[in-house]
Design an enzyme around this catalytic site. Structure first.
Site, mmCIF file in Angstrom:
data_model
loop_
_atom_site.group_PDB
_atom_site.id
_atom_site.type_symbol
_atom_site.label_atom_id
_atom_site.label_comp_id
_atom_site.label_asym_id
_atom_site.label_seq_id
_atom_site.Cartn_x
_atom_site.Cartn_y
_atom_site.Cartn_z
ATOM 1 N N GLU A 35 45.470 51.885 35.192
ATOM 2 C CA GLU A 35 46.424 52.978 35.075
ATOM 3 C C GLU A 35 46.572 53.261 33.583
ATOM 4 O O GLU A 35 46.862 52.339 32.808
ATOM 5 C CB GLU A 35 47.772 52.563 35.678
ATOM 6 C CG GLU A 35 48.756 53.699 35.703
ATOM 7 C CD GLU A 35 50.118 53.309 36.287
ATOM 8 O OE1 GLU A 35 51.049 54.107 36.130
ATOM 9 O OE2 GLU A 35 50.240 52.217 36.875
ATOM 10 N N ARG A 260 45.379 36.753 39.292
ATOM 11 C CA ARG A 260 45.425 37.361 37.976
ATOM 12 C C ARG A 260 45.423 36.279 36.904
ATOM 13 O O ARG A 260 45.764 35.123 37.160
ATOM 14 C CB ARG A 260 46.635 38.270 37.827
ATOM 15 C CG ARG A 260 47.965 37.597 38.048
ATOM 16 C CD ARG A 260 49.108 38.585 38.117
ATOM 17 N NE ARG A 260 49.357 39.222 36.839
ATOM 18 C CZ ARG A 260 49.304 40.542 36.666
ATOM 19 N NH1 ARG A 260 49.053 41.346 37.649
ATOM 20 N NH2 ARG A 260 49.541 41.057 35.478
ATOM 21 N N LYS A 270 51.963 45.233 30.724
ATOM 22 C CA LYS A 270 51.977 46.407 29.859
ATOM 23 C C LYS A 270 53.408 46.829 29.528
ATOM 24 O O LYS A 270 53.680 47.320 28.446
ATOM 25 C CB LYS A 270 51.219 47.558 30.528
ATOM 26 C CG LYS A 270 49.712 47.370 30.449
ATOM 27 C CD LYS A 270 48.967 48.560 30.987
ATOM 28 C CE LYS A 270 48.851 48.485 32.479
ATOM 29 N NZ LYS A 270 47.886 49.431 33.044
HETATM 30 P P1 ATP Z 1 50.244 45.090 34.079
HETATM 31 O O1 ATP Z 1 50.877 44.307 35.188
HETATM 32 O O2 ATP Z 1 49.856 44.296 32.891
HETATM 33 O O3 ATP Z 1 51.021 46.295 33.699
HETATM 34 P P2 ATP Z 1 48.611 46.453 35.924
HETATM 35 O O4 ATP Z 1 48.107 45.608 37.023
HETATM 36 O O5 ATP Z 1 49.725 47.366 36.201
HETATM 37 O O6 ATP Z 1 48.857 45.552 34.660
HETATM 38 P P3 ATP Z 1 46.427 48.251 35.975
HETATM 39 O O7 ATP Z 1 46.096 49.267 34.961
HETATM 40 O O8 ATP Z 1 46.933 48.711 37.286
HETATM 41 O O9 ATP Z 1 47.447 47.280 35.300
HETATM 42 O O10 ATP Z 1 45.217 47.257 36.173
HETATM 43 C C1 ATP Z 1 43.876 47.614 36.247
HETATM 44 C C2 ATP Z 1 43.114 46.503 36.897
HETATM 45 O O11 ATP Z 1 43.241 45.301 36.144
HETATM 46 C C3 ATP Z 1 43.677 46.212 38.280
HETATM 47 O O12 ATP Z 1 42.594 46.047 39.173
HETATM 48 C C4 ATP Z 1 44.437 44.940 38.103
HETATM 49 O O13 ATP Z 1 44.429 44.201 39.272
HETATM 50 C C5 ATP Z 1 43.682 44.253 36.964
HETATM 51 N N1 ATP Z 1 44.574 43.363 36.222
HETATM 52 C C6 ATP Z 1 45.745 43.676 35.631
HETATM 53 N N2 ATP Z 1 46.317 42.587 35.080
HETATM 54 C C7 ATP Z 1 45.483 41.562 35.322
HETATM 55 C C8 ATP Z 1 45.501 40.166 35.008
HETATM 56 N N3 ATP Z 1 46.500 39.606 34.326
HETATM 57 N N4 ATP Z 1 44.456 39.407 35.415
HETATM 58 C C9 ATP Z 1 43.433 39.957 36.083
HETATM 59 N N5 ATP Z 1 43.350 41.245 36.408
HETATM 60 C C10 ATP Z 1 44.358 42.052 36.038
HETATM 61 MG MG MG Z 2 49.487 48.878 37.854
#
Ligand code: ATP
Ligand code: MG
Length: 561
Positions: A35, A260, A270
């Site tokens: 995102e 994760r 984020k």
């Molecule tokens: P955050 O929780 O840090 O805001 P998010 O999951 O909202 O991260 P996205 O932009 O939706 O961020 O994530 C893009 C991809 O990265 C998704 O497939 C998500 O599952 C993966 N991802 C995000 N954080 C992690 C993590 N800590 N470890 C592994 N994969 C991750």
């Molecule tokens: Mg997300």
């Protein structure tokens, strides 16, 4: 670029079985779906390496898809940074750069299909009423009074939602599934909501926006994704992912969840990283202390060290926290082989070699990297006045202190054995300088003919030749091993490490470093690996970031403190 073949894991087992059974005609097509509401962090690197790595190893494809369904939070700056970071990590999505917003028309049509099937309805409950109707983990939800609207009525209302006739929050489109489902995600989830906001790509074309669960599965389906890999939090969403695609009768990728990445002393969210940026606790998303890809890049990490780390930690189905040291070891291992070694003094103490002629300068031969004979050698000027590290001298030394003490002898690396004859103090009692003698028979730091040995070797720079530069030392942003562990009602920032940045200005560096170029890496002997900061360095004025110490000193400091 060269990649090793990866060991098996549960995701590869699933893919192997799918290929063996002829599913998807043996194709493997993954995607990385960020995102664009922040910069990528090291957790995302795990997902990038996993998705692009699988595509590479199975001779498949991996798409980069921006999941940009939320008009308010997304910015072009984030899109650009994400592309740069994925590319820097060493991966290529070729022409397959997609945006969920490209599918807004298709998504709208799919929503109409669900309405026509009687599987979606417009609901007029307020957000608060919807929450009350949803039920809890132990109690089933209650049906919305609007659940039995006719198809015609739903089509009419949904079209008018689209035309902007209704206020934000007054109506939503919901899937008609089961308000009594034990899985709360399945209790008539919202598919579309009204948001009178401009979108960074579609502008004001829409005032209704699709929800994540609806958008994600359909985007995967449209792109022909075979394996849709996401983190464990989405396990409960998998039945919904499947429900939409089965109802619509379109290609159904297989959702697979993995744990994760969590790192000690680090927050990977984020939302919190944005807070650090907004509150100017760090200098920006690429502050070298940030756990973002751009932060690691500016700190001096290499893409290969991050990939090696992601390989090492592997993928699992249960959550755990990885020790930061593993990431640090990954860059240490690489730089041990590749970074030239130099000498620098961070906290200088002057040494005068009283039996060394004034004005004499010798060029000492210094090996650039003992791990890499091809790296050659350089000349290091030696003279009567030098600087050593203040902590390499102790007046009242503990028994195992093998460095310099009054009357003791130590080796200056590539220099001579020196013996401390006299300690000179200033009016306040602080040590101002040391008077030492050298043994001319130990030139180059070699043993003298009498076979005499010393226990310690220390680094130094020549006072008349060294030059001054700014050096930045970093420690983790959070002192707590688990920074998310905060007392009730307290902000997460209580766990901030007040000493995460120490600026040494000036440090005294050996003269060869004057020509250090932004982006170059060095080992400062005994002090760690350093990177010439690409942002703040100028011509002939390098600024050095410490990437990592030579050993894991942080855990030790933590135990002491
Ligand atoms: P955050 O929780 O840090 O805001 P998010 O999951 O909202 O991260 P996205 O932009 O939706 O961020 O994530 C893009 C991809 O990265 C998704 O497939 C998500 O599952 C993966 N991802 C995000 N954080 C992690 C993590 N800590 N470890 C592994 N994969 C991750
Ligand atoms: Mg997300």
């Amino acid at each position: 670029m060269e990649f090793e073949k990866k060991p098996s894991n549960f995701i590869r087992d699933i893919i192997d079985a799918d290929i063996a059974s002829g599913k998807n005609k043996g194709r493997v097509h993954t995607r990385f779906p960020p995102e664009p509401n922040g910069y990528l962090h090291i957790g995302h690197a795990k997902s990038v390496c996993l998705n692009f790595g699988l595509a590479r190893d199975y001779k498949g494809l991996c798409n980069l898809r921006f999941d940009d369904t939320n008009p308010e939070k997304e910015e072009v700056e984030y899109v650009d940074s994400i592309r740069e970071d994925v590319r820097w990590l060493g991966f290529d999505w070729e022409d397959r750069e997609y945006y969920a917003s490209d599918y807004f028309d298709a998504l709208f049509q799919h929503a109409l299909t669900l309405i026509k099937q009687g599987k979606a309805y417009v609901c007029d409950l307020s957000p608060e009423e919807q929450r009350q109707h949803r039920g809890t983990f132990n109690e089933p939800g209650k049906n919305s009074p609007d659940r039995d609207r006719t198809v015609e009525e739903n089509l009419d209302l949904f079209e008018r939602m689209r035309q902007g006739e209704f206020e934000e929050g007054s109506r939503v489109l919901r899937a008609k599934i089961d308000m009594a489902s034990p899985n709360i995600t399945m209790r008539d989830p919202t598919i579309y909501r009204i948001k009178k906001a401009s979108h960074h790509r579609t502008g004001d074309a829409w005032c209704i926006y699709p929800m994540y669960d609806f958008t994600h599965c359909i985007s995967d389906s449209i792109e022909g994704i075979t394996h849709s890999i996401c983190t464990l939090e989405f396990e409960n969403n998998r039945p919904l992912y499947d429900w939409f695609l089965i109802a619509l009768g379109i290609h159904r990728p297989r959702q697979i969840e993995f744990a994760r990445l969590n790192l000690t002393h680090t927050l990977l969210s984020k939302r919190i990283l944005l807070k650090l940026v907004r509150q100017k606790i760090v200098s920006g998303w690429n502050d070298p202390r940030m756990p973002t890809i751009s932060g690691f890049r500016r700190r001096g990490y290499t893409p290969s060290s991050i990939r090696a780390f992601c390989d090492k930690i592997g993928v699992a189905k249960f959550n755990s926290t990885i020790d930061r040291v593993l990431l640090e070891n990954s860059i240490r291992e690489e730089l041990n082989k590749t970074a030239p070694r130099v000498m620098a003094v961070l906290d200088p103490l002057k040494v005068v070699i009283t039996n060394y002629p004034e004005g004499k300068i010798e060029e000492m031969e210094a090996v650039n990297n003992p791990e890499d004979p091809a790296a050659g050698a350089r000349k290091l000027p030696f003279s009567r006045e030098l600087y050593i590290e203040r902590e390499d001298f102790r007046e009242d030394a503990p028994p195992k202190f093998f460095r310099l003490v009054p009357g003791g002898e130590v080796r200056l690396r590539y220099g001579y054995f020196i013996k401390c004859e006299k300690v000179i103090k200033d009016a306040s009692g602080r040590i101002a300088e040391l008077h030492c003698t050298h043994d001319p028979e130990t030139r180059g730091g070699n043993h003298p003919p009498d076979g005499r040995k010393v226990k310690g070797t220390i680094h130094w720079v020549s006072a008349g030749h060294m030059f001054r530069a700014e050096v930045r030392l970093y420690d983790p942003l959070f002192t707590a091993k688990d920074p998310a562990d905060v007392p009730e009602g307290k902000d997460i920032l209580v766990n901030l490490n007040p000493k995460s940045l120490e600026v040494v200005s000036p440090a005294f560096l050996e003269p060869s470093l004057k020509d250090a170029k932004p982006g170059e890496r060095f080992q400062f002997e005994r002090l760690g690996y350093f990177f010439v900061d690409p942002v703040d360095s100028g011509p002939g004025r390098p600024v050095f970031n410490r990437i990592v110490t030579l050993r894991d000193t942080w855990e030790k400091i933590e135990k002491k403190g």
